[in-house]
Design an enzyme around this catalytic site. Structure first.
Site, PDB file in Angstrom:
ATOM      1  N   LYS A 114       0.826  -1.220   0.000  1.00  0.00           N
ATOM      2  CA  LYS A 114       0.000   0.000   0.000  1.00  0.00           C
ATOM      3  C   LYS A 114       0.851   1.258   0.000  1.00  0.00           C
ATOM      4  O   LYS A 114       0.474   2.260  -0.607  1.00  0.00           O
ATOM      5  CB  LYS A 114      -0.952   0.011   1.197  1.00  0.00           C
ATOM      6  N   LYS A 206      -4.953  -9.949  -7.054  1.00  0.00           N
ATOM      7  CA  LYS A 206      -6.129 -10.107  -6.201  1.00  0.00           C
ATOM      8  C   LYS A 206      -7.267  -9.188  -6.674  1.00  0.00           C
ATOM      9  O   LYS A 206      -6.992  -8.057  -7.082  1.00  0.00           O
ATOM     10  CB  LYS A 206      -5.697  -9.714  -4.779  1.00  0.00           C
ATOM     11  N   LYS A 209     -10.681  -3.470  -4.353  1.00  0.00           N
ATOM     12  CA  LYS A 209     -11.448  -2.228  -4.480  1.00  0.00           C
ATOM     13  C   LYS A 209     -10.633  -1.153  -5.179  1.00  0.00           C
ATOM     14  O   LYS A 209     -11.169  -0.242  -5.781  1.00  0.00           O
ATOM     15  CB  LYS A 209     -11.784  -1.675  -3.082  1.00  0.00           C
TER      16      LYS A 209
END
Ligand code: TYM
Length: 344
Positions: A114, A206, A209
């Site tokens: 992230k 993956k 969102k």
């Protein structure tokens, strides 16, 4: 002392909920309700580790709540609430910060993903995120935590924090009535054929969102046409489906679609291949579309219906928050005694 079974899990209110969240986590939440008292939390404090528009955060918090309810979580028998309502999360997170070691946090792969290349500029909250997540679970002395595969490392950290707390304060846990340590070691529950749903555009990534292409995921709010369009366009390979699970090795996209089918049909990949082994995707995809629409469209419709009743959603969160707070404050009193904070 016998520890009561208790379930806790959380979902972030950021962006659209997708099929990965549903099959990897929410479906299992619904199942766990039969087994133990459950708390399901919309983790708004986790969400702000990356900047969120406050109005969108409120809207997403309501939307995740609507998804929990639409999927079949019983807010009367169990607890649905948003994290920021219960101050104990932030309080216990501080204590977890003082127990966790920097070296442990440095190993967290999700932070590295992230934060990306600009790590120096990531928020301190993003770095400490797994410590808050440990506090979420430990605050309720939860024993079982249903999650998707991507949360495994975070839950291992939660166990390490619980274990170190129990051992650093063993004498004091005993003094206040917990000879085996105050925190049970939470058990991650990562099971079924859909613990890691992959992107529909790239079977090695993956479903998420944050992926820019909406075609990469099925959102829980998608209608039948959107579900059909996305599954029909999903990436595949030219081979027919294999007849056993072994044959899915090195075929990421095929493996993913078979896993999605299995999870929606509440069966396993072997049974799906028993039925579709040898079939071309031109035969399998329409069957998958039919099943996905049958299972997901009613949830989208129910989410929409519930979302229109904002007062009801807010009542669920308020009532859930009060009940969560009762458990949390009882536990926090003991934790404060154990670590040596004076209280009247
Ligand atoms: P979050 O909001 O990213 O995801 C919510 C749940 O969905 C699962 N999930 C998936 N499962 C299968 N395939 C996928 N592609 C996929 N994407 C997401 C996640 O594993 C998760 O179970 N840190 C957590 C929220 C959290 C939490 C907690 C969870 C905060 N505190 C305490 C459990 C206990 C998160 O970001 O989940």
């Amino acid at each position: 002392m016998k520890i009561e079974k208790r379930v806790f899990s959380g979902v972030q209110p950021t962006g659209n909920l997708h099929l990965g969240n549903y099959l990897g986590a929410i479906v299992n939440f619904v199942e766990m309700q039969k087994e133990a008292p459950c708390l399901f939390c919309v983790v708004d404090m986790h969400a702000i580790t990356l900047w969120q528009d406050p109005d969108e955060l409120r809207a997403s918090t309501r939307e995740v709540t609507a998804a929990f309810l639409a999927a079949g979580i019983d807010a009367k028998k169990h607890i649905i609430f948003n994290q920021s309502r219960v101050d104990g999360h932030a309080y216990l997170a501080w204590i977890c910060n003082c127990v966790a070691r920097v070296g442990w946090l440095n190993r967290m792969t999700q932070f590295k993903e992230k934060a990306g290349k600009d790590r120096e500029n990531a928020s301190l909250g993003l770095y400490a995120y797994p410590s808050l997540m440990a506090a979420d679970v430990l605050l309720y002395r939860a024993t079982h935590v249903p999650v998707g595969d991507d949360q495994k490392q975070h839950l291992e950290l939660a166990r390490d924090i619980a274990q170190k707390f129990n051992s650093d304060f063993d004498e004091f846990c005993e003094r206040y009535g917990y000879p085996d340590g105050f925190f049970p070691l939470p058990e991650p529950m990562i099971s079924g054929p859909a613990t890691r749903i992959m992107s529909l555009r790239d079977g090695t990534r993956k479903m998420s969102k944050s992926e820019p292409s909406d075609m990469s995921r099925i959102n829980l709010t998608d209608n039948a046409d959107e579900i059909a369009k996305k599954l029909k366009k999903a990436k595949t390979d030219p081979e027919p489906l294999p007849s056993d699970v072994e044959g899915l090795k090195d075929r990421a996209e095929a493996d993913n679609l078979v896993g999605i089918y299995a999870a929606l049909a509440k069966t396993d990949k072997a049974s799906v291949l028993g039925e579709f082994g040898g079939a071309q995707f031109s035969k399998f995809k329409p069957a998958l579309v039919e099943l996905a629409v049958e299972k997901l469209a009613p949830i989208a419709a129910e989410m929409k219906r519930i979302s229109e009743d904002r007062a009801y959603i807010e009542e669920v969160l308020k009532d859930g928050g009060e009940r969560a707070n009762e458990i949390a404050s009882k536990h926090l009193r003991v934790v404060k005694d154990i670590v040596g904070f004076l209280q009247s």
